[in-house]
Motif scaffolding. Sequence first.
Motif, PDB file in Angstrom:
ATOM      1  N   ARG A   1       0.980  -1.197  -0.056  1.00 55.27           N
ATOM      2  CA  ARG A   1      -0.157   0.058   0.146  1.00 55.27           C
ATOM      3  C   ARG A   1       0.841   1.288   0.116  1.00 55.27           C
ATOM      4  O   ARG A   1       0.578   2.220  -0.585  1.00 55.27           O
ATOM      5  CB  ARG A   1      -1.187  -0.013   0.946  1.00 55.27           C
ATOM      6  CG  ARG A   1      -2.294  -1.232   1.064  1.00 55.27           C
ATOM      7  CD  ARG A   1      -3.088  -0.929   2.030  1.00 55.27           C
ATOM      8  NE  ARG A   1      -2.702  -0.655   3.412  1.00 55.27           N
ATOM      9  CZ  ARG A   1      -2.620  -1.506   4.437  1.00 55.27           C
ATOM     10  NH1 ARG A   1      -2.974  -2.833   4.040  1.00 55.27           N
ATOM     11  NH2 ARG A   1      -2.332  -1.345   5.549  1.00 55.27           N
ATOM     12  N   GLU A   2       2.035   1.154   0.680  1.00 54.41           N
ATOM     13  CA  GLU A   2       2.721   2.356   0.741  1.00 54.41           C
ATOM     14  C   GLU A   2       3.538   2.757  -0.613  1.00 54.41           C
ATOM     15  O   GLU A   2       3.553   3.640  -1.033  1.00 54.41           O
ATOM     16  CB  GLU A   2       3.866   2.324   1.837  1.00 54.41           C
ATOM     17  CG  GLU A   2       3.450   2.396   3.235  1.00 54.41           C
ATOM     18  CD  GLU A   2       4.390   2.136   4.388  1.00 54.41           C
ATOM     19  OE1 GLU A   2       5.621   1.596   3.965  1.00 54.41           O
ATOM     20  OE2 GLU A   2       4.012   2.424   5.591  1.00 54.41           O
TER      21      GLU A   2
ATOM     22  N   HIS B   1       0.785   4.273  -2.526  1.00 52.98           N
ATOM     23  CA  HIS B   1       0.835   5.573  -2.044  1.00 52.98           C
ATOM     24  C   HIS B   1       1.741   6.592  -2.822  1.00 52.98           C
ATOM     25  O   HIS B   1       1.425   7.603  -2.621  1.00 52.98           O
ATOM     26  CB  HIS B   1       0.652   5.924  -0.521  1.00 52.98           C
ATOM     27  CG  HIS B   1      -0.134   4.944   0.343  1.00 52.98           C
ATOM     28  ND1 HIS B   1      -0.074   4.673   1.649  1.00 52.98           N
ATOM     29  CD2 HIS B   1      -1.584   4.566  -0.012  1.00 52.98           C
ATOM     30  CE1 HIS B   1      -1.167   4.167   2.208  1.00 52.98           C
ATOM     31  NE2 HIS B   1      -1.829   4.070   0.949  1.00 52.98           N
ATOM     32  N   SER B   2       2.644   5.841  -3.005  1.00 54.26           N
ATOM     33  CA  SER B   2       3.968   6.840  -3.824  1.00 54.26           C
ATOM     34  C   SER B   2       3.380   7.520  -5.084  1.00 54.26           C
ATOM     35  O   SER B   2       3.979   8.389  -5.205  1.00 54.26           O
ATOM     36  CB  SER B   2       5.199   6.189  -3.834  1.00 54.26           C
ATOM     37  OG  SER B   2       5.158   5.031  -4.690  1.00 54.26           O
TER      38      SER B   2
ATOM     39  N   ILE C   1       0.116   7.972  -5.996  1.00 55.34           N
ATOM     40  CA  ILE C   1      -1.143   8.602  -5.851  1.00 55.34           C
ATOM     41  C   ILE C   1      -1.094  10.042  -5.416  1.00 55.34           C
ATOM     42  O   ILE C   1      -0.359  10.397  -4.516  1.00 55.34           O
ATOM     43  CB  ILE C   1      -2.097   7.848  -4.771  1.00 55.34           C
ATOM     44  CG1 ILE C   1      -2.236   6.432  -5.299  1.00 55.34           C
ATOM     45  CG2 ILE C   1      -3.516   8.505  -4.580  1.00 55.34           C
ATOM     46  CD1 ILE C   1      -2.941   5.348  -4.199  1.00 55.34           C
TER      47      ILE C   1
ATOM     48  N   GLU D   1      -1.560  13.701  -3.786  1.00 58.78           N
ATOM     49  CA  GLU D   1      -1.958  14.195  -2.749  1.00 58.78           C
ATOM     50  C   GLU D   1      -3.332  14.294  -2.277  1.00 58.78           C
ATOM     51  O   GLU D   1      -3.769  13.697  -1.186  1.00 58.78           O
ATOM     52  CB  GLU D   1      -1.079  15.166  -2.354  1.00 58.78           C
ATOM     53  CG  GLU D   1      -1.481  16.005  -0.931  1.00 58.78           C
ATOM     54  CD  GLU D   1      -1.113  15.180   0.199  1.00 58.78           C
ATOM     55  OE1 GLU D   1      -1.855  15.201   1.458  1.00 58.78           O
ATOM     56  OE2 GLU D   1      -0.059  14.336   0.040  1.00 58.78           O
TER      57      GLU D   1
ATOM     58  N   ASN E   1      -5.692  12.834  -3.418  1.00 52.92           N
ATOM     59  CA  ASN E   1      -6.400  11.439  -3.277  1.00 52.92           C
ATOM     60  C   ASN E   1      -5.851  10.652  -1.766  1.00 52.92           C
ATOM     61  O   ASN E   1      -6.267  10.141  -1.140  1.00 52.92           O
ATOM     62  CB  ASN E   1      -6.456  10.409  -4.315  1.00 52.92           C
ATOM     63  CG  ASN E   1      -7.347  11.073  -5.249  1.00 52.92           C
ATOM     64  OD1 ASN E   1      -8.441  11.707  -5.130  1.00 52.92           O
ATOM     65  ND2 ASN E   1      -6.862  11.072  -6.773  1.00 52.92           N
ATOM     66  N   ARG E   2      -4.501  10.685  -1.714  1.00 55.27           N
ATOM     67  CA  ARG E   2      -3.837  10.094  -0.785  1.00 55.27           C
ATOM     68  C   ARG E   2      -4.113  10.419   0.422  1.00 55.27           C
ATOM     69  O   ARG E   2      -4.191   9.686   1.376  1.00 55.27           O
ATOM     70  CB  ARG E   2      -2.423  10.266  -0.922  1.00 55.27           C
ATOM     71  CG  ARG E   2      -1.432   9.208  -0.497  1.00 55.27           C
ATOM     72  CD  ARG E   2       0.082   9.372  -0.369  1.00 55.27           C
ATOM     73  NE  ARG E   2       0.567  10.493  -0.004  1.00 55.27           N
ATOM     74  CZ  ARG E   2       1.235  11.488  -0.869  1.00 55.27           C
ATOM     75  NH1 ARG E   2       1.213  11.283  -2.228  1.00 55.27           N
ATOM     76  NH2 ARG E   2       1.597  12.756  -0.411  1.00 55.27           N
ATOM     77  N   ARG E   3      -4.475  11.701   0.672  1.00 52.40           N
ATOM     78  CA  ARG E   3      -4.847  12.151   2.135  1.00 52.40           C
ATOM     79  C   ARG E   3      -6.095  11.401   2.735  1.00 52.40           C
ATOM     80  O   ARG E   3      -6.304  11.422   3.804  1.00 52.40           O
ATOM     81  CB  ARG E   3      -4.939  13.580   2.432  1.00 52.40           C
ATOM     82  CG  ARG E   3      -5.844  14.088   1.352  1.00 52.40           C
ATOM     83  CD  ARG E   3      -5.738  15.669   1.443  1.00 52.40           C
ATOM     84  NE  ARG E   3      -6.956  16.337   0.944  1.00 52.40           N
ATOM     85  CZ  ARG E   3      -7.270  17.280   1.947  1.00 52.40           C
ATOM     86  NH1 ARG E   3      -6.859  17.991   2.793  1.00 52.40           N
ATOM     87  NH2 ARG E   3      -8.651  17.720   1.581  1.00 52.40           N
TER      88      ARG E   3
ATOM     89  N   CYS F   1      -7.068   8.122   1.121  1.00 57.67           N
ATOM     90  CA  CYS F   1      -7.243   6.834   0.804  1.00 57.67           C
ATOM     91  C   CYS F   1      -6.240   5.721   1.578  1.00 57.67           C
ATOM     92  O   CYS F   1      -6.418   4.779   1.401  1.00 57.67           O
ATOM     93  CB  CYS F   1      -7.055   6.419  -0.938  1.00 57.67           C
ATOM     94  SG  CYS F   1      -5.510   6.703  -1.494  1.00 57.67           S
ATOM     95  N   GLU F   2      -5.394   6.579   2.243  1.00 56.76           N
ATOM     96  CA  GLU F   2      -4.425   5.886   2.976  1.00 56.76           C
ATOM     97  C   GLU F   2      -4.705   4.905   4.058  1.00 56.76           C
ATOM     98  O   GLU F   2      -4.420   3.849   4.230  1.00 56.76           O
ATOM     99  CB  GLU F   2      -3.563   6.802   3.522  1.00 56.76           C
ATOM    100  CG  GLU F   2      -2.324   7.306   2.841  1.00 56.76           C
ATOM    101  CD  GLU F   2      -1.464   8.516   3.282  1.00 56.76           C
ATOM    102  OE1 GLU F   2      -1.759   8.846   4.437  1.00 56.76           O
ATOM    103  OE2 GLU F   2      -0.363   8.798   2.612  1.00 56.76           O
TER     104      GLU F   2
ATOM    105  N   TYR G   1      -3.579   9.831 -10.137  1.00 58.40           N
ATOM    106  CA  TYR G   1      -2.229   9.426  -9.704  1.00 58.40           C
ATOM    107  C   TYR G   1      -1.293   9.561 -11.006  1.00 58.40           C
ATOM    108  O   TYR G   1      -1.588   9.867 -11.828  1.00 58.40           O
ATOM    109  CB  TYR G   1      -2.461   7.945  -9.455  1.00 58.40           C
ATOM    110  CG  TYR G   1      -3.018   7.061 -10.740  1.00 58.40           C
ATOM    111  CD1 TYR G   1      -1.981   6.184 -11.342  1.00 58.40           C
ATOM    112  CD2 TYR G   1      -4.226   7.284 -11.069  1.00 58.40           C
ATOM    113  CE1 TYR G   1      -2.632   5.570 -12.512  1.00 58.40           C
ATOM    114  CE2 TYR G   1      -4.643   6.371 -12.225  1.00 58.40           C
ATOM    115  CZ  TYR G   1      -3.606   5.626 -12.857  1.00 58.40           C
ATOM    116  OH  TYR G   1      -4.121   4.853 -13.916  1.00 58.40           O
TER     117      TYR G   1
END
Length: 188
Positions: free
Chosen positions: A69-70, A73-74, A76, A78, A80-82, A84-85, A130
């Motif tokens: 997942r990390e 995240h790299s 995706i 920001e 969306n990442r904030r 979807c994490e 992304y």
Amino acid sequence: MNELQIKQFRQAEYDVDPVILNRWSPRSFSEKEVSEEVLMRIFEAARWSPSAMNMQPWRFIIARTKEDREKFHSFILEGNRRWCEKAPVLAVLISDKEDRVHAFDSGTAWGYLSLQAAKEGLVTHAMGGYEKDKARELLNIPETFDLQVVIAIGYQGEKDALPDDLQSREQPSDRRPLKETVFEGTFK
């Protein structure tokens, strides 16, 4: 959000299956793990979606471990990442470009996946925000495949777990009237 709460945001003009009307794309995810059995059922539904000449051009690359997942995240963005994490599962939907209608068929697979997820009590949210080139490189995706979307999959979380500016958007959206979508004989 339960079915009654969703009805305040969505009213069908014609009767449709409630799973269709009640499916929406929340941003708040619980960190609760999705069992293998439930997760594979939603991908099984995608597997059975129709495709031109049965080409089945779609593929899913999933991330369930913290490490995977990390990595997702790299790439995706920001925005969306904030939110979807917390999703316990992420998936990248790709499609084989050899199939002339690969994007259409892959979208159908996404639709089947999202409806089965709703039937399973899960929520899904597809993202276009992304970095495709970075995802291609990190996930070792051949150039013969097009990257479509990243999908967050899991159980719905609480609205107040989101950043303040996203809480007001955490509700189902309506749709334009059917008369603005369906035309007979010619466009308008």
